[in-house]
Design an enzyme around this catalytic site. Structure first.
Site: not given
Ligand code: ASP
Length: 368
Positions: A237, A265, A267-268, A287-288, A290
């Site tokens: 990200t 899907r 993510g965050d 980042t990671g 989500g």
């Protein structure tokens, strides 16, 4: 009285420079300070920074700070030196651009957007060109942007033909009364905005395709845990958090998401409060994995800890990364109104860089 002509000229020059910078940023921001939404959180520009008013240090110099991330999934330490060098150079370039823009007095939200756009166009990072492949072999991109002192924000999820998802997120913020547009609707909005469009394959890169092939091989015999071969497959990200010379904060995040994601899907990264947040005190980009950042509302939780518990940005960031998230979930970058930067992560590494007018400057991948 007792002041030399030189001192007076210098003082007048400083005042004129500050007024010019202030005027310039107001113009760049299109007068958005009062408009659009949210009453802010009651903290004036630069307040709480202990560094003077309106982003100006007591010594008269403008205060600014920036942090950038290129994702929590990094190269192995043993990767070829050339590759490592290329990532460092990309981070250096982004940092130099951010610094130059801040020194010119640009608004935080414009700087955050410009840096993220630059990284979206860089095939090394999982955002825009170089985005991860979905299970079906395409790309669905997510992005969001937020301006702290107005709480204005915009986001897009699952877009497939927009060259710069962060640019479209900015338009959601500036040109609609909504915060998050998804999928086909976001594409229809893009149709009316005249933004650059590309075929989905524009985002393909051989490296991400290889990761997708690897993901498919692992899937063949596998539970979801087995999807996760290398961190590089899992994460990626780009994000940027900024404090500008007016004391305003902003955050921007853009991603291709996780390799092998399916069923639309999200993510965050496009979720305000999860992967991105900014208010008058702090700006955060995550980042990671989500799902974990959404579950814990990480970006907003950080701002709440600073606001309600009186923690420093670093205390709040470290609490979330090391006490709330699990090892290997990822990391975040954050900056506060006083120009302090925090970049904790609990993965093997995180591409990151930062600088401030106080002389801070770093570009790192692992714990160096
Ligand atoms: N947080 C992003 C997502 O879950 C991925 C990442 O940051 O690596 O979509």
């Amino acid at each position: 009285m007792g002041m030399s002509a030189t001192t007076l000229t210098k003082a007048a020059w400083c005042l004129a420079t500050f007024l010019l910078v202030t005027l310039a940023s107001t113009l760049v921001m299109g007068g958005c300070a009062g408009g659009g939404g949210g009453a802010g959180t009651g903290v004036g520009s630069g307040a709480g920074s202990g560094s003077g008013v309106g982003g100006v240090r007591r010594d008269g110099a403008a205060l600014w700070a920036v942090a950038i991330h290129g994702g929590a999934g990094t190269l192995d330490r043993g990767a070829p030196a050339e590759q490592i060098k290329a990532y460092r150079a990309a981070l250096e370039g982004a940092l130099a651009e951010a610094t130059a823009r801040l020194e010119r007095g640009e608004a935080a939200v414009d700087v955050a957007q410009a840096v993220v756009m630059r990284l979206e166009d860089d095939a090394k990072f999982n955002a825009g060109v170089g985005a991860a492949f979905t299970a079906e072999g395409g790309h669905e991109l997510d992005a969001s942007i937020m301006e702290g002192h107005t709480l204005r924000c915009g986001a897009v999820a699952g877009v497939t033909t927009v060259r710069s998802p962060i640019g479209l997120a900015r338009l959601v913020m500036d040109r609609t009364r909504h915060v998050l547009l998804a999928g086909a609707g976001a594409e229809r909005f893009a149709d009316g905005m005249g933004v650059a469009r590309v075929r989905n394959a524009h985002f393909d890169t051989p490296r991400r395709r290889e990761m997708w092939e690897q993901w498919k091989r692992e899937q063949a015999g596998a539970t979801s845990a087995a999807i996760m071969g290398t961190p590089d497959v899992r994460f990626g990200t780009v994000g940027c958090v900024v404090l500008d010379v007016r004391g305003h904060l902003a955050s921007a995040t853009s991603t291709g998401g996780l390799t092998g994601k399916r069923w639309g899907r999200v993510g965050d990264s496009p979720v305000i409060g999860a992967g991105t947040y900014a208010d008058a005190r702090v700006a955060v980009s995550c980042t990671g994995t989500g799902e974990e950042f959404i579950r814990h509302g990480v970006a907003r939780a950080l701002a709440s800890r600073v606001e309600l518990a009186g923690e420093s940005v670093d205390e709040a960031a470290r609490h979330l990364v090391f006490k709330v998230l699990k090892p290997d979930d990822g990391g975040l970058i954050a900056v506060d109104a006083g120009g302090s930067i925090s970049t904790p992560y609990n993965s093997e590494g995180m591409y990151r860089a930062g600088a401030s007018s106080r002389g801070v400057r770093f570009v790192s991948i692992w714990q160096e």
